[in-house]
Scaffold this active site. Structure first.
Site, PDB file in Angstrom:
ATOM      1  N   VAL A 187     -13.255 -32.570  27.151  1.00 35.29           N
ATOM      2  CA  VAL A 187     -12.381 -33.724  26.453  1.00 35.29           C
ATOM      3  C   VAL A 187     -12.756 -34.896  27.229  1.00 35.29           C
ATOM      4  O   VAL A 187     -12.318 -36.010  26.918  1.00 35.29           O
ATOM      5  CB  VAL A 187     -11.190 -33.511  26.246  1.00 35.29           C
ATOM      6  CG1 VAL A 187     -10.829 -32.386  25.337  1.00 35.29           C
ATOM      7  CG2 VAL A 187     -10.359 -33.362  27.701  1.00 35.29           C
TER       8      VAL A 187
ATOM      9  N   HIS B  44     -13.035 -29.590  21.358  1.00 29.67           N
ATOM     10  CA  HIS B  44     -11.590 -29.842  21.625  1.00 29.67           C
ATOM     11  C   HIS B  44     -11.356 -31.022  21.636  1.00 29.67           C
ATOM     12  O   HIS B  44     -10.417 -31.402  22.170  1.00 29.67           O
ATOM     13  CB  HIS B  44     -11.362 -28.907  22.939  1.00 29.67           C
ATOM     14  CG  HIS B  44     -11.414 -27.410  23.009  1.00 29.67           C
ATOM     15  ND1 HIS B  44     -11.549 -26.683  24.257  1.00 29.67           N
ATOM     16  CD2 HIS B  44     -11.716 -26.577  22.092  1.00 29.67           C
ATOM     17  CE1 HIS B  44     -11.753 -25.342  23.599  1.00 29.67           C
ATOM     18  NE2 HIS B  44     -11.981 -25.748  22.528  1.00 29.67           N
TER      19      HIS B  44
ATOM     20  N   CYS C 127      -1.646 -41.789  16.013  1.00 31.89           N
ATOM     21  CA  CYS C 127       0.008 -41.215  16.078  1.00 31.89           C
ATOM     22  C   CYS C 127      -0.122 -40.049  15.485  1.00 31.89           C
ATOM     23  O   CYS C 127      -0.859 -39.693  14.582  1.00 31.89           O
ATOM     24  CB  CYS C 127       0.432 -42.611  15.101  1.00 31.89           C
ATOM     25  SG  CYS C 127       2.080 -41.974  14.487  1.00 31.89           S
TER      26      CYS C 127
HETATM   27  P1  NAD Z   1      -6.371 -19.578  19.660  1.00 32.96           P
HETATM   28  O1  NAD Z   1      -6.946 -18.442  20.293  1.00 32.96           O
HETATM   29  O2  NAD Z   1      -5.068 -19.706  19.363  1.00 32.96           O
HETATM   30  O3  NAD Z   1      -7.093 -19.922  18.498  1.00 32.96           O
HETATM   31  C1  NAD Z   1      -8.062 -20.905  18.605  1.00 32.96           C
HETATM   32  C2  NAD Z   1      -7.799 -22.069  17.804  1.00 32.96           C
HETATM   33  O4  NAD Z   1      -9.117 -22.333  17.026  1.00 32.96           O
HETATM   34  C3  NAD Z   1      -6.681 -21.840  16.795  1.00 32.96           C
HETATM   35  O5  NAD Z   1      -6.018 -23.277  16.691  1.00 32.96           O
HETATM   36  C4  NAD Z   1      -7.271 -21.740  15.549  1.00 32.96           C
HETATM   37  O6  NAD Z   1      -6.914 -22.463  14.223  1.00 32.96           O
HETATM   38  C5  NAD Z   1      -8.588 -22.353  15.659  1.00 32.96           C
HETATM   39  N1  NAD Z   1      -9.638 -21.813  15.024  1.00 32.96           N
HETATM   40  C6  NAD Z   1     -10.041 -20.402  14.813  1.00 32.96           C
HETATM   41  N2  NAD Z   1     -11.023 -20.269  14.099  1.00 32.96           N
HETATM   42  C7  NAD Z   1     -11.383 -21.636  13.632  1.00 32.96           C
HETATM   43  C8  NAD Z   1     -12.530 -21.828  12.707  1.00 32.96           C
HETATM   44  N3  NAD Z   1     -13.402 -21.162  12.002  1.00 32.96           N
HETATM   45  N4  NAD Z   1     -12.613 -23.211  12.507  1.00 32.96           N
HETATM   46  C9  NAD Z   1     -11.650 -24.053  13.017  1.00 32.96           C
HETATM   47  N5  NAD Z   1     -10.706 -23.739  13.967  1.00 32.96           N
HETATM   48  C10 NAD Z   1     -10.733 -22.537  14.186  1.00 32.96           C
HETATM   49  O7  NAD Z   1      -6.821 -20.914  20.649  1.00 32.96           O
HETATM   50  P2  NAD Z   1      -5.447 -21.505  21.457  1.00 32.96           P
HETATM   51  O8  NAD Z   1      -5.512 -20.653  22.966  1.00 32.96           O
HETATM   52  O9  NAD Z   1      -4.440 -21.644  20.897  1.00 32.96           O
HETATM   53  O10 NAD Z   1      -5.941 -22.929  21.694  1.00 32.96           O
HETATM   54  C11 NAD Z   1      -6.502 -23.748  20.491  1.00 32.96           C
HETATM   55  C12 NAD Z   1      -7.574 -24.915  20.700  1.00 32.96           C
HETATM   56  O11 NAD Z   1      -6.854 -25.990  21.463  1.00 32.96           O
HETATM   57  C13 NAD Z   1      -8.404 -24.092  21.531  1.00 32.96           C
HETATM   58  O12 NAD Z   1      -9.671 -24.642  21.354  1.00 32.96           O
HETATM   59  C14 NAD Z   1      -8.119 -24.623  23.246  1.00 32.96           C
HETATM   60  O13 NAD Z   1      -9.395 -24.759  23.781  1.00 32.96           O
HETATM   61  C15 NAD Z   1      -7.615 -25.949  22.686  1.00 32.96           C
HETATM   62  N6  NAD Z   1      -6.936 -26.547  23.941  1.00 32.96           N
HETATM   63  C16 NAD Z   1      -6.915 -27.853  24.357  1.00 32.96           C
HETATM   64  C17 NAD Z   1      -6.413 -28.200  25.551  1.00 32.96           C
HETATM   65  C18 NAD Z   1      -6.842 -29.499  26.412  1.00 32.96           C
HETATM   66  O14 NAD Z   1      -6.160 -29.917  27.000  1.00 32.96           O
HETATM   67  N7  NAD Z   1      -8.070 -30.177  25.691  1.00 32.96           N
HETATM   68  C19 NAD Z   1      -5.345 -27.286  26.263  1.00 32.96           C
HETATM   69  C20 NAD Z   1      -5.207 -26.254  25.559  1.00 32.96           C
HETATM   70  C21 NAD Z   1      -5.938 -25.776  24.485  1.00 32.96           C
HETATM   71  N1  APR Z   2     -20.183 -25.160  38.342  1.00 31.78           N
HETATM   72  C1  APR Z   2     -20.267 -23.943  37.659  1.00 31.78           C
HETATM   73  N2  APR Z   2     -19.297 -23.311  36.995  1.00 31.78           N
HETATM   74  C2  APR Z   2     -18.049 -23.684  37.644  1.00 31.78           C
HETATM   75  C3  APR Z   2     -18.099 -25.067  38.270  1.00 31.78           C
HETATM   76  C4  APR Z   2     -19.300 -25.627  38.826  1.00 31.78           C
HETATM   77  N3  APR Z   2     -19.207 -26.790  39.555  1.00 31.78           N
HETATM   78  N4  APR Z   2     -16.691 -25.329  38.569  1.00 31.78           N
HETATM   79  C5  APR Z   2     -16.059 -24.309  37.807  1.00 31.78           C
HETATM   80  N5  APR Z   2     -16.815 -23.660  37.466  1.00 31.78           N
HETATM   81  C6  APR Z   2     -16.385 -22.454  36.521  1.00 31.78           C
HETATM   82  C7  APR Z   2     -15.105 -21.695  36.790  1.00 31.78           C
HETATM   83  O1  APR Z   2     -15.388 -20.532  37.661  1.00 31.78           O
HETATM   84  C8  APR Z   2     -14.857 -21.033  35.546  1.00 31.78           C
HETATM   85  O2  APR Z   2     -15.120 -19.879  35.296  1.00 31.78           O
HETATM   86  O3  APR Z   2     -16.378 -22.809  35.146  1.00 31.78           O
HETATM   87  C9  APR Z   2     -15.454 -22.062  34.513  1.00 31.78           C
HETATM   88  C10 APR Z   2     -14.140 -23.053  33.899  1.00 31.78           C
HETATM   89  O4  APR Z   2     -13.376 -22.295  32.954  1.00 31.78           O
HETATM   90  P1  APR Z   2     -12.124 -22.843  32.715  1.00 31.78           P
HETATM   91  O5  APR Z   2     -11.360 -23.442  33.656  1.00 31.78           O
HETATM   92  O6  APR Z   2     -11.571 -21.811  31.773  1.00 31.78           O
HETATM   93  O7  APR Z   2     -12.466 -23.838  31.404  1.00 31.78           O
HETATM   94  P2  APR Z   2     -12.981 -23.838  29.968  1.00 31.78           P
HETATM   95  O8  APR Z   2     -13.846 -22.481  29.816  1.00 31.78           O
HETATM   96  O9  APR Z   2     -13.727 -25.214  29.667  1.00 31.78           O
HETATM   97  O10 APR Z   2     -11.595 -23.747  29.125  1.00 31.78           O
HETATM   98  C11 APR Z   2     -11.792 -23.676  27.778  1.00 31.78           C
HETATM   99  O11 APR Z   2      -9.235 -23.719  27.538  1.00 31.78           O
HETATM  100  O12 APR Z   2      -7.180 -24.835  28.067  1.00 31.78           O
HETATM  101  C12 APR Z   2      -8.399 -25.023  27.239  1.00 31.78           C
HETATM  102  O13 APR Z   2      -8.921 -26.806  26.122  1.00 31.78           O
HETATM  103  C13 APR Z   2      -9.152 -26.353  27.309  1.00 31.78           C
HETATM  104  O14 APR Z   2     -11.516 -26.628  26.765  1.00 31.78           O
HETATM  105  C14 APR Z   2     -10.544 -25.883  27.716  1.00 31.78           C
HETATM  106  C15 APR Z   2     -10.436 -24.527  27.250  1.00 31.78           C
END
Ligand code: NAD
Ligand code: APR
Length: 236
Positions: A102, A118, A126
């Site tokens: 993000v 994401h 809002c």
């Molecule tokens: P989840 O396993 O509950 O479900 C995944 C999400 O994706 C659900 O909200 C679902 O509605 C959506 N989804 C599933 N299939 C889809 C499709 N075909 N088209 C569009 N949307 C679809 O996932 P989660 O653990 O509830 O997380 C929901 C999302 O929010 C994830 O992508 C997660 O990475 C993201 N997230 C972002 C942050 C952040 O800080 N950026 C933090 C937490 C979660």
């Molecule tokens: N080089 C290669 N791999 C790395 C490095 C690096 N410098 N630093 C961290 N990693 C690896 C870690 O070992 C870990 O397996 O990257 C991975 C990051 O995984 P997460 O922390 O789970 O992040 P991500 O996979 O992006 O999470 C998915 O979860 O909470 C939600 O929305 C959030 O987009 C995020 C989603």
């Protein structure tokens, strides 16, 4: 390292390579990831800050979490690995970047074909009426100028739908890919973690932590920046 050489060869043979990135792509820019030992979710329960409930019931904590991330983001920038991925798009070596990140770093590095699955913490709206809002209003803790509602970043919170266009564009890219490189993601969160299994092409997982159950054609354990630099030298 033979595997890197082989991946480089696959990249040069590929007509359509897609890159899928996660938070591990940005740790070497100074941004924590989520699930490794220094990750966000090691110190904060995501359900208290990163879902809609938190926004509605505990806006102060929600606001503080994202304000801190936005402020730390302003002191960080894309690293050499991001710049290499952008160069690869310019040279036609890759066709698309689908990212869970993000931070906006792929755009900032110069990539144009990017799907932010994401959302991002660069733009704001809002939560009540959907009107766009300036970053400074969010950082100041102001309410929506239109309806007085609460402001939030355009990030996908747990439980929210992913941006439909980003999701569909990524699905199309994955469907036509003959090579998918997954960089810096633990692949713990759906539906993004399903994408690699949806391609008919070859798959490579490049990550600091590789679990032994990976279904990938090849895995490369190491740092994203270092692996990208080595790959770039191989395919140059
Ligand atoms: P989840 O396993 O509950 O479900 C995944 C999400 O994706 C659900 O909200 C679902 O509605 C959506 N989804 C599933 N299939 C889809 C499709 N075909 N088209 C569009 N949307 C679809 O996932 P989660 O653990 O509830 O997380 C929901 C999302 O929010 C994830 O992508 C997660 O990475 C993201 N997230 C972002 C942050 C952040 O800080 N950026 C933090 C937490 C979660
Ligand atoms: N080089 C290669 N791999 C790395 C490095 C690096 N410098 N630093 C961290 N990693 C690896 C870690 O070992 C870990 O397996 O990257 C991975 C990051 O995984 P997460 O922390 O789970 O992040 P991500 O996979 O992006 O999470 C998915 O979860 O909470 C939600 O929305 C959030 O987009 C995020 C989603």
């Amino acid at each position: 390292m033979a595997t890197l050489q082989e991946v480089g060869k696959w990249m040069m043979e590929s007509k359509n390579t897609v890159v899928l990135t996660g938070a591990g792509m940005s740790t070497e820019s100074g941004l924590p990831d989520f699930r490794s030992k220094e990750g966000w979710w090691r110190s904060i329960d995501p359900s208290t800050v990163a879902n809609v409930d938190a926004l509605n019931r505990n806006y102060d904590l929600f606001h503080e979490f994202y304000r801190d991330r936005i402020i730390s983001l302003s002191h960080c920038k894309p690293h050499e690995g991001h710049l290499i991925v952008a160069e690869w798009e310019k040279k036609g070596i890759i066709s698309h970047v689908a990212t869970q990140n993000v931070d906006g770093f792929h755009h900032q590095a110069g990539n144009r074909n990017v799907s932010e699955l994401h959302g991002n913490i660069r733009t704001f709206r809002c939560h009540n009426c959907g009107a766009g809002a300036l970053e400074e209003l969010f950082l100041n803790g102001d309410n929506c100028r239109e309806c007085g509602g609460r402001l939030r970043p355009n990030v996908v919170l747990f439980g929210e739908m992913l941006p439909q266009e980003a999701w569909e564009t990524s699905l199309d890219a994955i469907d036509s890919a003959d090579l998918v490189l997954v960089i810096g993601s633990s692949l713990q969160v759906s539906p993004v973690n399903q994408l690699p299994s949806m391609t008919k092409g070859k798959t490579v997982w490049l990550n600091k932590e590789i679990d032994s159950f990976s279904q990938f054609d090849k895995t490369i354990e190491g740092s994203a920046k270092n692996i990208l630099q080595q790959l770039n030298n191989i395919i140059k």
